[in-house]
Design an enzyme around this catalytic site. Structure first.
Site, PDB file in Angstrom:
ATOM      1  N   GLY A   1       0.769  -5.107   1.051  1.00 11.79           N
ATOM      2  CA  GLY A   1      -0.462  -5.217   0.267  1.00 11.79           C
ATOM      3  C   GLY A   1      -0.224  -5.822  -1.108  1.00 11.79           C
ATOM      4  O   GLY A   1      -1.136  -6.397  -1.699  1.00 11.79           O
TER       5      GLY A   1
ATOM      6  N   GLU B   1      -0.301  -9.431  -0.503  1.00 10.65           N
ATOM      7  CA  GLU B   1      -1.700  -9.774  -0.197  1.00 10.65           C
ATOM      8  C   GLU B   1      -2.547  -9.792  -1.465  1.00 10.65           C
ATOM      9  O   GLU B   1      -3.405 -10.660  -1.645  1.00 10.65           O
ATOM     10  CB  GLU B   1      -2.255  -8.782   0.833  1.00 10.65           C
ATOM     11  CG  GLU B   1      -1.598  -8.963   2.202  1.00 10.65           C
ATOM     12  CD  GLU B   1      -1.878  -7.824   3.168  1.00 10.65           C
ATOM     13  OE1 GLU B   1      -1.759  -6.645   2.772  1.00 10.65           O
ATOM     14  OE2 GLU B   1      -2.217  -8.112   4.330  1.00 10.65           O
TER      15      GLU B   1
ATOM     16  N   GLU C   1       5.127  -5.068   7.065  1.00  4.57           N
ATOM     17  CA  GLU C   1       4.379  -3.999   7.739  1.00  4.57           C
ATOM     18  C   GLU C   1       4.876  -3.735   9.152  1.00  4.57           C
ATOM     19  O   GLU C   1       4.786  -2.607   9.647  1.00  4.57           O
ATOM     20  CB  GLU C   1       2.879  -4.355   7.792  1.00  4.57           C
ATOM     21  CG  GLU C   1       2.159  -4.305   6.451  1.00  4.57           C
ATOM     22  CD  GLU C   1       2.190  -5.616   5.677  1.00  4.57           C
ATOM     23  OE1 GLU C   1       3.068  -6.465   5.952  1.00  4.57           O
ATOM     24  OE2 GLU C   1       1.342  -5.790   4.788  1.00  4.57           O
TER      25      GLU C   1
ATOM     26  N   ALA D   1       0.861  -1.183   0.000  1.00  5.15           N
ATOM     27  CA  ALA D   1       0.000   0.000   0.000  1.00  5.15           C
ATOM     28  C   ALA D   1       0.895   1.229   0.000  1.00  5.15           C
ATOM     29  O   ALA D   1       2.035   1.182   0.474  1.00  5.15           O
ATOM     30  CB  ALA D   1      -0.893  -0.013   1.230  1.00  5.15           C
TER      31      ALA D   1
HETATM   32  N1  DAK Z   1       4.620   3.239  -0.680  1.00  5.28           N
HETATM   33  C1  DAK Z   1       5.018   4.393  -1.251  1.00  5.28           C
HETATM   34  N2  DAK Z   1       6.152   4.526  -1.955  1.00  5.28           N
HETATM   35  C2  DAK Z   1       6.937   3.452  -2.079  1.00  5.28           C
HETATM   36  C3  DAK Z   1       6.599   2.209  -1.511  1.00  5.28           C
HETATM   37  C4  DAK Z   1       5.362   2.124  -0.784  1.00  5.28           C
HETATM   38  N3  DAK Z   1       4.912   0.974  -0.261  1.00  5.28           N
HETATM   39  N4  DAK Z   1       7.582   1.333  -1.800  1.00  5.28           N
HETATM   40  C5  DAK Z   1       8.485   2.004  -2.524  1.00  5.28           C
HETATM   41  N5  DAK Z   1       8.099   3.274  -2.702  1.00  5.28           N
HETATM   42  C6  DAK Z   1       8.800   4.332  -3.429  1.00  5.28           C
HETATM   43  C7  DAK Z   1      10.001   4.825  -2.654  1.00  5.28           C
HETATM   44  O1  DAK Z   1       9.595   5.783  -1.699  1.00  5.28           O
HETATM   45  C8  DAK Z   1      10.834   5.424  -3.766  1.00  5.28           C
HETATM   46  O2  DAK Z   1      10.272   6.665  -4.103  1.00  5.28           O
HETATM   47  P1  DAK Z   1      11.198   7.995  -4.301  1.00  5.28           P
HETATM   48  O3  DAK Z   1      12.013   8.083  -3.073  1.00  5.28           O
HETATM   49  O4  DAK Z   1      12.024   7.641  -5.523  1.00  5.28           O
HETATM   50  O5  DAK Z   1      10.219   9.098  -4.507  1.00  5.28           O
HETATM   51  C9  DAK Z   1      10.585   4.489  -4.918  1.00  5.28           C
HETATM   52  O6  DAK Z   1       9.378   3.802  -4.621  1.00  5.28           O
HETATM   53  C10 DAK Z   1      11.676   3.437  -5.103  1.00  5.28           C
HETATM   54  O7  DAK Z   1      11.857   2.786  -3.865  1.00  5.28           O
HETATM   55  P2  DAK Z   1      13.288   2.680  -3.139  1.00  5.28           P
HETATM   56  O8  DAK Z   1      14.159   3.817  -3.494  1.00  5.28           O
HETATM   57  O9  DAK Z   1      13.010   2.446  -1.698  1.00  5.28           O
HETATM   58  O10 DAK Z   1      13.862   1.375  -3.841  1.00  5.28           O
HETATM   59  P3  DAK Z   1      14.880   0.312  -3.207  1.00  5.28           P
HETATM   60  O11 DAK Z   1      15.252  -0.606  -4.322  1.00  5.28           O
HETATM   61  O12 DAK Z   1      15.973   0.983  -2.450  1.00  5.28           O
HETATM   62  O13 DAK Z   1      14.025  -0.497  -2.145  1.00  5.28           O
HETATM   63  C11 DAK Z   1      12.050  -1.713  -1.332  1.00  5.28           C
HETATM   64  C12 DAK Z   1      12.940  -1.315  -2.554  1.00  5.28           C
HETATM   65  C13 DAK Z   1      10.838  -2.461  -1.900  1.00  5.28           C
HETATM   66  C14 DAK Z   1      12.853  -2.668  -0.447  1.00  5.28           C
HETATM   67  C15 DAK Z   1      11.659  -0.427  -0.563  1.00  5.28           C
HETATM   68  O14 DAK Z   1      11.118   0.498  -1.479  1.00  5.28           O
HETATM   69  C16 DAK Z   1      10.636  -0.706   0.511  1.00  5.28           C
HETATM   70  O15 DAK Z   1      10.993  -1.220   1.559  1.00  5.28           O
HETATM   71  N6  DAK Z   1       9.380  -0.294   0.264  1.00  5.28           N
HETATM   72  C17 DAK Z   1       8.333  -0.380   1.245  1.00  5.28           C
HETATM   73  C18 DAK Z   1       7.847  -1.800   1.386  1.00  5.28           C
HETATM   74  C19 DAK Z   1       6.775  -1.926   2.448  1.00  5.28           C
HETATM   75  O16 DAK Z   1       7.026  -1.613   3.628  1.00  5.28           O
HETATM   76  N7  DAK Z   1       5.603  -2.352   2.072  1.00  5.28           N
HETATM   77  C20 DAK Z   1       4.456  -2.506   2.956  1.00  5.28           C
HETATM   78  C21 DAK Z   1       3.655  -1.238   2.981  1.00  5.28           C
HETATM   79  S1  DAK Z   1       2.266  -1.334   4.144  1.00  5.28           S
HETATM   80  C22 DAK Z   1      -5.393  -2.825   4.068  1.00  5.28           C
HETATM   81  C23 DAK Z   1      -4.923  -3.115   2.811  1.00  5.28           C
HETATM   82  C24 DAK Z   1      -3.576  -3.101   2.556  1.00  5.28           C
HETATM   83  C25 DAK Z   1      -2.662  -2.743   3.522  1.00  5.28           C
HETATM   84  C26 DAK Z   1      -3.135  -2.453   4.781  1.00  5.28           C
HETATM   85  C27 DAK Z   1      -4.487  -2.469   5.058  1.00  5.28           C
HETATM   86  N8  DAK Z   1      -6.787  -2.858   4.362  1.00  5.28           N
HETATM   87  C28 DAK Z   1      -7.715  -3.468   3.403  1.00  5.28           C
HETATM   88  C29 DAK Z   1      -7.314  -2.371   5.624  1.00  5.28           C
HETATM   89  C30 DAK Z   1      -1.247  -2.757   3.177  1.00  5.28           C
HETATM   90  C31 DAK Z   1      -0.268  -2.186   3.892  1.00  5.28           C
HETATM   91  C32 DAK Z   1       1.076  -2.164   3.304  1.00  5.28           C
HETATM   92  O17 DAK Z   1       1.314  -2.698   2.248  1.00  5.28           O
END
Ligand code: DAK
Length: 258
Positions: free
Chosen positions: A109, A112, A132, A65
């Site tokens: 997400g 998921e 998360e 997400a």
């Molecule tokens: N959200 C927003 N931007 C993201 C992102 C994300 N999840 N993942 C990556 N980006 C963006 C980064 O901010 C970066 O943007 P700029 O800085 O260039 O503006 C760009 O994508 C490239 O990412 P990185 O520079 O970080 O690239 P790396 O290769 O260094 O790293 C990475 C890749 C995948 C390891 C890293 O980007 C990362 O850790 N990303 C976050 C992964 C994460 O934590 N995902 C879980 C998010 S929470 C629900 C439904 C769904 C959900 C909850 C509730 N309901 C139905 C109630 C879901 C929640 C989640 O998914």
């Protein structure tokens, strides 16, 4: 229909949806999830479409997400507006076969969403995880439930508690994905699989999907009874007559989807 966050194409009876925010690793914002639901609605209604592939542009399927959109939510925003629940479950309720072709990160997400599809084909570059907990939350779109059913309690618990990613080989070993393919073959192979599925009788494929999915929702006895009732009902279709006649007459079946 033109979308801001998706690319959509068809190849005969196969529809392909590409999540298309590659600069943000296809982070799932409200717009994207809404558009995805709209396209699934359209193809569910379209009798020309028999199978759909969901994939991502660039180096991610989806990295979760959109954290930048989500971070400002208060409890009352999330609870009061039923945060991303309204449109998030659409992939899970899609009635036609839906294949996830995971080409890179499938996190949070994104993992998921892939698990809501009927099966996952992964490229060798795929990485799966529920990170998360690193953000001070936990999986919220079914991760604690679906991942546990796919890979068992021990691995699901470890992944949800540590946020560690698993690579494609581990995902295949654990039963999360059906097959791992070279990155440059992923989409072609996904399309070939989708064409094969779409060449079957549409209603029979849909009922088969419904029956396999019932195994997650029912006790064994009820599930087998559900399967039996659907199986019996197939004898009311033209496609059952055609499929069996074609076998006996040693020719390919020509299904009419009736
Ligand atoms: N959200 C927003 N931007 C993201 C992102 C994300 N999840 N993942 C990556 N980006 C963006 C980064 O901010 C970066 O943007 P700029 O800085 O260039 O503006 C760009 O994508 C490239 O990412 P990185 O520079 O970080 O690239 P790396 O290769 O260094 O790293 C990475 C890749 C995948 C390891 C890293 O980007 C990362 O850790 N990303 C976050 C992964 C994460 O934590 N995902 C879980 C998010 S929470 C629900 C439904 C769904 C959900 C909850 C509730 N309901 C139905 C109630 C879901 C929640 C989640 O998914």
């Amino acid at each position: 229909m033109a979308y801001e966050t998706l690319l959509v194409e068809t190849d005969g009876p196969v529809g392909v949806i590409t999540l298309n925010r590659p600069d943000a690793l296809n982070a799932l914002n409200d717009k994207l999830v809404t558009e995805l639901g709209q396209q699934l609605d359209a193809w569910e209604r379209d009798p020309a479409i028999g199978c759909v592939i969901l994939t991502g542009a660039g180096r991610a399927f989806a990295a979760g997400a959109d954290i930048k959109e989500m971070r400002v939510q208060s409890y009352m925003d999330a609870y009061g507006n039923d945060f991303i629940t309204r449109n998030w479950e659409r992939a899970a309720s899609f009635r036609k076969p839906l294949i996830a072709a995971v080409n890179g990160f499938a996190l949070g997400g994104g993992c998921e969403l892939a698990m809501m599809c009927d099966f996952i084909l992964a490229s060798e570059a795929a990485k799966f995880g529920q990170p998360e907990i690193n953000l001070g939350v936990m999986p919220g779109a079914g991760g604690t439930q679906r991942l546990t059913r796919f890979v068992g309690k021990s691995k699901a618990m470890e992944m949800c508690l540590t946020g560690r990613m698993m690579d494609a080989a581990e995902a295949e070993r654990s039963g999360l994905v059906s097959r791992v393919l070279p990155a440059d073959k992923l989409i072609d192979e996904a399309k070939a699989v989708a064409q094969k599925i779409a060449s079957q009788s549409r209603p029979i494929a849909m009922m088969t999907k419904e029956s396999v999915n019932a195994s997650y929702e029912t006790m064994l006895r009820q599930g087998v009874m559900f399967e039996r009732r659907l199986f019996h009902s197939m004898f009311a279709t033209d496609d059952q007559k055609e499929g069996m006649a074609a076998f006996v007459e040693k020719r390919p079946a020509k299904f009419s989807n009736k």
